[in-house]
Design an enzyme around this catalytic site. Structure first.
Site, PDB file in Angstrom:
ATOM      1  N   SER A  81       0.840  -1.195   0.000  1.00  0.00           N
ATOM      2  CA  SER A  81       0.000   0.000   0.000  1.00  0.00           C
ATOM      3  C   SER A  81       0.873   1.243   0.000  1.00  0.00           C
ATOM      4  O   SER A  81       1.614   1.511   0.950  1.00  0.00           O
ATOM      5  CB  SER A  81      -0.921   0.016   1.231  1.00  0.00           C
ATOM      6  N   HIS A 129      -1.075  -1.314  -4.369  1.00  0.00           N
ATOM      7  CA  HIS A 129      -2.341  -0.911  -3.754  1.00  0.00           C
ATOM      8  C   HIS A 129      -2.382   0.610  -3.561  1.00  0.00           C
ATOM      9  O   HIS A 129      -1.518   1.175  -2.907  1.00  0.00           O
ATOM     10  CB  HIS A 129      -2.468  -1.620  -2.408  1.00  0.00           C
ATOM     11  N   ASP A 149      -4.674   3.689  -2.180  1.00  0.00           N
ATOM     12  CA  ASP A 149      -5.809   4.019  -1.317  1.00  0.00           C
ATOM     13  C   ASP A 149      -6.338   5.405  -1.630  1.00  0.00           C
ATOM     14  O   ASP A 149      -5.635   6.401  -1.456  1.00  0.00           O
ATOM     15  CB  ASP A 149      -5.369   3.952   0.148  1.00  0.00           C
ATOM     16  N   MET A 158      -9.100   8.159  -0.641  1.00  0.00           N
ATOM     17  CA  MET A 158      -9.992   8.543   0.460  1.00  0.00           C
ATOM     18  C   MET A 158     -10.549   9.939   0.201  1.00  0.00           C
ATOM     19  O   MET A 158      -9.806  10.820  -0.231  1.00  0.00           O
ATOM     20  CB  MET A 158      -9.214   8.564   1.779  1.00  0.00           C
ATOM     21  N   HIS A 183      -8.120   1.010  -4.354  1.00  0.00           N
ATOM     22  CA  HIS A 183      -9.089   0.811  -3.270  1.00  0.00           C
ATOM     23  C   HIS A 183      -9.816   2.132  -3.008  1.00  0.00           C
ATOM     24  O   HIS A 183      -9.261   3.046  -2.405  1.00  0.00           O
ATOM     25  CB  HIS A 183      -8.318   0.320  -2.026  1.00  0.00           C
ATOM     26  N   MET A 188     -12.133   4.363  -1.117  1.00  0.00           N
ATOM     27  CA  MET A 188     -12.856   4.585   0.141  1.00  0.00           C
ATOM     28  C   MET A 188     -13.564   5.920  -0.023  1.00  0.00           C
ATOM     29  O   MET A 188     -13.199   6.934   0.587  1.00  0.00           O
ATOM     30  CB  MET A 188     -11.860   4.601   1.308  1.00  0.00           C
ATOM     31  N   MET A 222     -11.662  -6.155   5.083  1.00  0.00           N
ATOM     32  CA  MET A 222     -10.865  -5.192   5.860  1.00  0.00           C
ATOM     33  C   MET A 222     -10.596  -5.756   7.259  1.00  0.00           C
ATOM     34  O   MET A 222     -11.505  -6.241   7.932  1.00  0.00           O
ATOM     35  CB  MET A 222     -11.616  -3.861   6.003  1.00  0.00           C
ATOM     36  N   GLY A 261      -9.441   3.981   6.527  1.00  0.00           N
ATOM     37  CA  GLY A 261      -9.212   5.407   6.723  1.00  0.00           C
ATOM     38  C   GLY A 261      -7.816   5.779   7.155  1.00  0.00           C
ATOM     39  O   GLY A 261      -7.380   6.894   6.914  1.00  0.00           O
ATOM     40  N   PHE A 262      -7.124   4.850   7.786  1.00  0.00           N
ATOM     41  CA  PHE A 262      -5.777   5.158   8.291  1.00  0.00           C
ATOM     42  C   PHE A 262      -4.868   3.947   8.128  1.00  0.00           C
ATOM     43  O   PHE A 262      -5.317   2.809   8.302  1.00  0.00           O
ATOM     44  CB  PHE A 262      -5.830   5.495   9.784  1.00  0.00           C
ATOM     45  N   GLY A 308      -1.369   1.896   9.519  1.00  0.00           N
ATOM     46  CA  GLY A 308      -0.691   1.696  10.798  1.00  0.00           C
ATOM     47  C   GLY A 308      -1.559   1.268  11.963  1.00  0.00           C
ATOM     48  O   GLY A 308      -1.151   1.372  13.111  1.00  0.00           O
ATOM     49  N   ASP A 358      -6.709  -6.440   4.073  1.00  0.00           N
ATOM     50  CA  ASP A 358      -6.102  -5.104   4.126  1.00  0.00           C
ATOM     51  C   ASP A 358      -6.255  -4.530   5.528  1.00  0.00           C
ATOM     52  O   ASP A 358      -7.374  -4.380   6.019  1.00  0.00           O
ATOM     53  CB  ASP A 358      -6.817  -4.205   3.091  1.00  0.00           C
ATOM     54  N   GLY A 404      -3.175  -3.774   8.878  1.00  0.00           N
ATOM     55  CA  GLY A 404      -2.379  -4.423   9.923  1.00  0.00           C
ATOM     56  C   GLY A 404      -1.716  -5.720   9.498  1.00  0.00           C
ATOM     57  O   GLY A 404      -1.328  -6.528  10.352  1.00  0.00           O
ATOM     58  N   GLY A 413       1.016  -1.975   4.129  1.00  0.00           N
ATOM     59  CA  GLY A 413       1.515  -0.610   4.024  1.00  0.00           C
ATOM     60  C   GLY A 413       2.696  -0.391   4.943  1.00  0.00           C
ATOM     61  O   GLY A 413       3.861  -0.464   4.526  1.00  0.00           O
ATOM     62  N   SER A 414       2.394  -0.161   6.227  1.00  0.00           N
ATOM     63  CA  SER A 414       3.461   0.105   7.199  1.00  0.00           C
ATOM     64  C   SER A 414       4.482  -1.019   7.241  1.00  0.00           C
ATOM     65  O   SER A 414       5.682  -0.759   7.342  1.00  0.00           O
ATOM     66  CB  SER A 414       2.878   0.261   8.604  1.00  0.00           C
TER      67      SER A 414
HETATM   68  C1  DX5 Z   1      -6.574   1.622   5.326  1.00  0.00           C
HETATM   69  C2  DX5 Z   1      -6.097   1.325   3.948  1.00  0.00           C
HETATM   70  C3  DX5 Z   1      -4.933   0.406   3.907  1.00  0.00           C
HETATM   71  C4  DX5 Z   1      -3.716   0.910   4.610  1.00  0.00           C
HETATM   72  C5  DX5 Z   1      -3.094  -0.277   5.243  1.00  0.00           C
HETATM   73  O1  DX5 Z   1      -7.773   2.260   5.292  1.00  0.00           O
HETATM   74  O2  DX5 Z   1      -7.121   0.716   3.176  1.00  0.00           O
HETATM   75  O3  DX5 Z   1      -4.638  -0.031   2.594  1.00  0.00           O
HETATM   76  O4  DX5 Z   1      -2.775   1.533   3.792  1.00  0.00           O
HETATM   77  O5  DX5 Z   1      -2.040   0.147   6.018  1.00  0.00           O
HETATM   78  P1  DX5 Z   1      -1.319  -0.839   7.032  1.00  0.00           P
HETATM   79  O6  DX5 Z   1      -0.793  -2.006   6.249  1.00  0.00           O
HETATM   80  O7  DX5 Z   1      -0.267   0.037   7.617  1.00  0.00           O
HETATM   81  O8  DX5 Z   1      -2.344  -1.270   8.050  1.00  0.00           O
HETATM   82 ZN    ZN Z   2      -6.493  -0.161   1.253  1.00  0.00          ZN
END
Ligand code: DX5
Ligand code: ZN
Length: 216
Positions: A8, A33, A35, A37, A66, A68, A137, A142-143, A145, A171, A173, A193-194
């Site tokens: 991500s 990926h 995101d 938003m 993705h 959102m 999910m 939305g965030f 990490g 998707d 954590g 992502g993180s």
């Molecule tokens: C959250 C996003 C994810 C996000 C995942 O709303 O849809 O794609 O980037 O980030 P990590 O992998 O850090 O949880």
């Molecule tokens: Zn995502």
């Protein structure tokens, strides 16, 4: 099922997107990926079609977008034109799901539907035959990490039992440990992502994720 890792870009360095994309490409990521938003469906605002179009021009890995956003149907054409290969929208959005899937396919992209943690997986069953992927999910969207919600695993199991051949994406954590639970439950497409971009060596982390998901 083929294992696919989809880093991500939300967690990447937005000042160096080309270099960040190359890291994923060189490490053999199967998808990228993105995101999107809108500050309405989720509290944050991220990137839109123009940024994705620019990224597409320097990356040959397929783009997994993705959405959102509250009204995905109104923006499908824009994201298809920007170079999306897969377009995922939320079943909880305001757009008609059937019409949105039709539009994605009409635009030449693969259609996918996402469910938030509080939404039953059965809500996607009526559309499954026209989808190439379902996104479960494991955080509130939305965030980046946030902590992985292991209690979403039964949803993945239910989806995998009902649809043995559909791509199931997870998707939120996902890291080298939690990916094992997701793979065991039946997921085969993993967003991280993180875990990737906040690691010392993103390329090595992508390889470790692949290994722990069972592909090498
Ligand atoms: C959250 C996003 C994810 C996000 C995942 O709303 O849809 O794609 O980037 O980030 P990590 O992998 O850090 O949880
Ligand atoms: Zn995502």
């Amino acid at each position: 099922m083929e294992i696919k890792i989809s880093p991500s870009m939300l967690a990447s360095d937005y000042a160096n997107l080309e270099a960040e994309l190359k890291k994923c490409e060189n490490a053999g990521a199967e998808l990228i990926h993105l995101d999107v938003m809108d500050g309405h469906f989720v509290p944050n605002i991220s990137i839109g079609a123009p940024v994705i179009k620019a990224m597409k021009s320097v990356c040959s890995v397929p783009f997994d977008v993705h959405l959102m956003i509250s009204n995905p149907l109104d923006y499908i054409q824009d994201f298809a034109d920007a170079g999306a290969d897969i377009i995922t929208f939320h079943i909880e959005s305001s757009s008609d799901a059937g019409k949105t899937i039709d539009k994605i396919i009409e635009c030449g992209c693969k259609a996918a539907v996402a469910v938030k943690p509080g939404t039953d997986i059965e809500t996607v069953f009526p559309f499954a035959d026209r989808l190439s992927m379902v996104l479960v999910m494991t955080v509130e969207p939305g965030f980046g990490g946030q902590s992985f919600m292991a209690d979403m695993m039964p949803k993945i199991e239910k989806m995998r039992t009902a649809y043995p051949n559909l791509d199931i994406q997870v998707d939120g954590g996902v890291n080298a440990e939690t990916i094992k639970l997701c793979a065991k439950a039946g997921a085969n497409v993993f967003v991280a992502g993180s875990a990737v971009f906040k690691s010392e060596n993103p390329a090595e982390t992508i390889l470790l994720l692949k290994k722990n998901a069972g592909s090498i």
